[in-house]
Design a protein around this motif. Structure first.
Motif, PDB file in Angstrom:
ATOM      1  N   PHE A 147       0.829  -1.201   0.000  1.00 45.73           N
ATOM      2  CA  PHE A 147       0.000   0.000   0.000  1.00 45.73           C
ATOM      3  C   PHE A 147       0.860   1.246   0.000  1.00 45.73           C
ATOM      4  CE2 PHE A 147       0.984  -0.780   4.372  1.00 45.73           C
ATOM      5  CZ  PHE A 147       0.930   0.429   5.031  1.00 45.73           C
ATOM      6  N   TYR A 174      -4.877   9.843   2.038  1.00 45.75           N
ATOM      7  CA  TYR A 174      -5.326   9.065   0.885  1.00 45.75           C
ATOM      8  C   TYR A 174      -4.507   7.773   0.848  1.00 45.75           C
ATOM      9  CZ  TYR A 174      -6.092   7.677  -3.980  1.00 45.75           C
ATOM     10  OH  TYR A 174      -6.401   6.978  -5.123  1.00 45.75           O
ATOM     11  N   THR A 176      -3.884   3.783  -0.931  1.00 43.52           N
ATOM     12  CA  THR A 176      -4.114   2.809  -1.997  1.00 43.52           C
ATOM     13  C   THR A 176      -3.578   1.460  -1.524  1.00 43.52           C
ATOM     14  OG1 THR A 176      -1.987   3.154  -3.130  1.00 43.52           O
ATOM     15  CG2 THR A 176      -3.802   4.617  -3.724  1.00 43.52           C
ATOM     16  N   ASP A 201      -6.018  -1.791  -6.962  1.00 42.00           N
ATOM     17  CA  ASP A 201      -6.681  -0.493  -7.169  1.00 42.00           C
ATOM     18  C   ASP A 201      -7.632  -0.078  -6.056  1.00 42.00           C
ATOM     19  OD1 ASP A 201      -5.349  -0.359  -9.570  1.00 42.00           O
ATOM     20  OD2 ASP A 201      -7.035  -1.090 -10.752  1.00 42.00           O
ATOM     21  N   ASN A 203      -8.712   2.121  -3.095  1.00 43.79           N
ATOM     22  CA  ASN A 203      -8.261   3.447  -2.686  1.00 43.79           C
ATOM     23  C   ASN A 203      -9.350   4.141  -1.893  1.00 43.79           C
ATOM     24  OD1 ASN A 203      -9.705   5.607  -4.643  1.00 43.79           O
ATOM     25  ND2 ASN A 203      -9.281   3.721  -5.795  1.00 43.79           N
ATOM     26  N   LEU A 235     -12.043   1.927   1.718  1.00 40.14           N
ATOM     27  CA  LEU A 235     -11.383   1.680   0.436  1.00 40.14           C
ATOM     28  C   LEU A 235     -12.392   1.170  -0.582  1.00 40.14           C
ATOM     29  CD1 LEU A 235      -8.123  -0.083   1.695  1.00 40.14           C
ATOM     30  CD2 LEU A 235      -8.483   2.339   1.196  1.00 40.14           C
TER      31      LEU A 235
END
Length: 425
Positions: A147, A174, A176, A201, A203, A235
């Motif tokens: 991540f 933020y 991911t 992907d 996020n 997420l």
């Protein structure tokens, strides 16, 4: 281990996906951000005086006389982190390096009582990668959880009086994430059912507020307080591929994947900075992290398969038992006749998660963290600080019944180098 199609895969993922909240010394928190703070073992609540105050204690911004810029970089090696289980003997992570970079700027306003500041910290290459390991299903396959984090902070501090400083920060994070759980393995027979999974992907955003205080009890002694609110990070927008080859469906991609339940804890810290001599000082700190009140349940959902699948939607909830902990830190600094500064620090940590919830991709909490640092003034405008930190080898035995590893051992040992360059007006 015989299960419904897909269900066991999700049970495993819910347990393994803890890694986004469990990096480094105390959850996703580094022991400190910046070379000076690292050199003091993270004992910076009472004596922060640069833009690192946006993370350490926002009241410290009020120590900036006019303006200040700070640029920091951290590189770390986790090459000696290892996992052992009933099928593997001391396998080390394949990803050996990672890093964190940051920058901040603060400016005192014209009325001379208020300082405003903003900063960003970016962490990449966080997590664990195990390539080509033995599985409980008789295959060799990959396991990883990686991540990245982007943290944006903005705040202000007031000189309430000559002795008292108050500050606050609003921050947004933020994140991911991606995860692989034996993606090339697919088994469905009378004894066991398992379908490998790859998620990418994911996020999402989270936010928190931080308030702080510093008070000069005397010219030699300063005390500080710091509180940070709990933050939830949902997420979304993930993609997941499930290996249904064992039942003839091939690899099916689910295009709508989400994870709920990730939370960072509220935090309360108290610290003191005491100048025993004009050229020698000691810093002390105790920081409480309320992990028990943060993440307690993780839920993963997936839907919208791109082809025939045993089920069109999948959902798994996993309970997580975390422990609230206090991190203790101590640092000393010695000013040399040249004006350069030597620092040394130590911090003590305890495991934040119950042993039964550990996994190969969980960042095992180091018990001890040692640091050395050196600071110098390059010229009248630029300062430079360098620090080195070491977390000695520590191993924990466990058996997580939700994972196909049996009796396991996680081992942590890491080394990091920190560099900060600061500009004064």
């Amino acid at each position: 281990m015989k299960t419904l199609y897909g269900r066991k895969s999700f049970l495993l993922l819910a347990s393994l996906c803890l890694s986004p909240i469990s990096f480094a010394a105390n959850g996703l928190y580094l022991t400190a951000y910046g070379a000076e703070q690292t050199g003091l073992g993270g004992a910076d609540i009472a004596n922060s005086d640069d833009t690192g105050s946006l993370i350490a204690n926002p009241a410290g911004l009020a120590n900036i006389e006019l303006s200040r810029s700070d640029y920091s970089a951290t590189g770390f090696s986790i090459a000696r982190i290892a996992h052992r289980d009933e099928y593997n003997h001391d396998i080390r992570v394949s990803n050996e390096l990672g890093g964190v970079v940051g920058a901040g700027y603060a400016q005192r306003l014209a009325d001379k009582n208020i300082v405003i500041g903003a900063g960003v910290n970016v962490a990449g290459g966080l997590g664990y990668v195990y390539d080509n390991i033995n599985t409980a299903f008789g295959t060799k396959d990959d396991l990883n959880a990686m991540f990245s984090l982007f943290r944006f902070s903005g705040g202000a501090a007031w000189n309430i009086s000559e002795d008292l400083r108050l500050g606050f920060v609003v921050a947004a994070t933020y994140a991911t994430a991606e995860q692989t759980l034996f993606e090339d393995t697919s088994v469905a027979d009378a004894n066991q059912t398992f379908f490998g999974v790859k998620i990418r992907d994911l996020n999402g955003w989270g936010s928190d507020i931080k308030i702080g205080m510093q008070y000069d009890v005397s010219p030699e002694l300063t005390v500080g307080l710091n509180y940070t609110s709990q933050s939830k990070i949902d997420l979304d927008d993930g993609k997941m591929t499930v290996n249904y080859n064992a039942i003839g469906n091939g690899r099916v991609k689910y295009s709508n994947v989400s994870m709920r339940g990730l939370e960072t804890p509220q935090e309360f810290g108290i610290g003191a900075h005491w100048k025993l001599k004009p050229d020698f000082a000691i810093a002390l700190e105790a920081n409480w992290f309320d992990w028990a009140g943060a993440t307690r349940r993780l839920e993963i959902k997936a839907s919208k398969p791109n082809g025939p699948a045993p089920v069109d939607s999948l959902s798994q909830i996993s309970s997580v038992k975390m422990h609230s902990r206090i991190v203790y830190s101590i640092g000393i600094e010695k000013t040399l006749s040249s004006g350069d500064i030597l620092r040394a620090g130590y911090s003590y940590h305890s495991l934040i998660i119950n042993k039964s919830s550990l996994s190969p991709t969980f960042a095992l909490t180091p018990q001890h963290d040692y640091a050395l640092a050196y600071g110098t003034k390059l010229n009248k405008h630029w300062l430079m600080d360098i620090a080195f930190a070491y977390q000695p080898r520590k191993s924990v035995q466990y058996n997580n019944p939700e994972l196909p590893f049996g009796d396991s051992v996680e081992t942590n040992e890491s080394f990091s180098a920190h560099f900060t360059l600061s500009k004064l007006p």
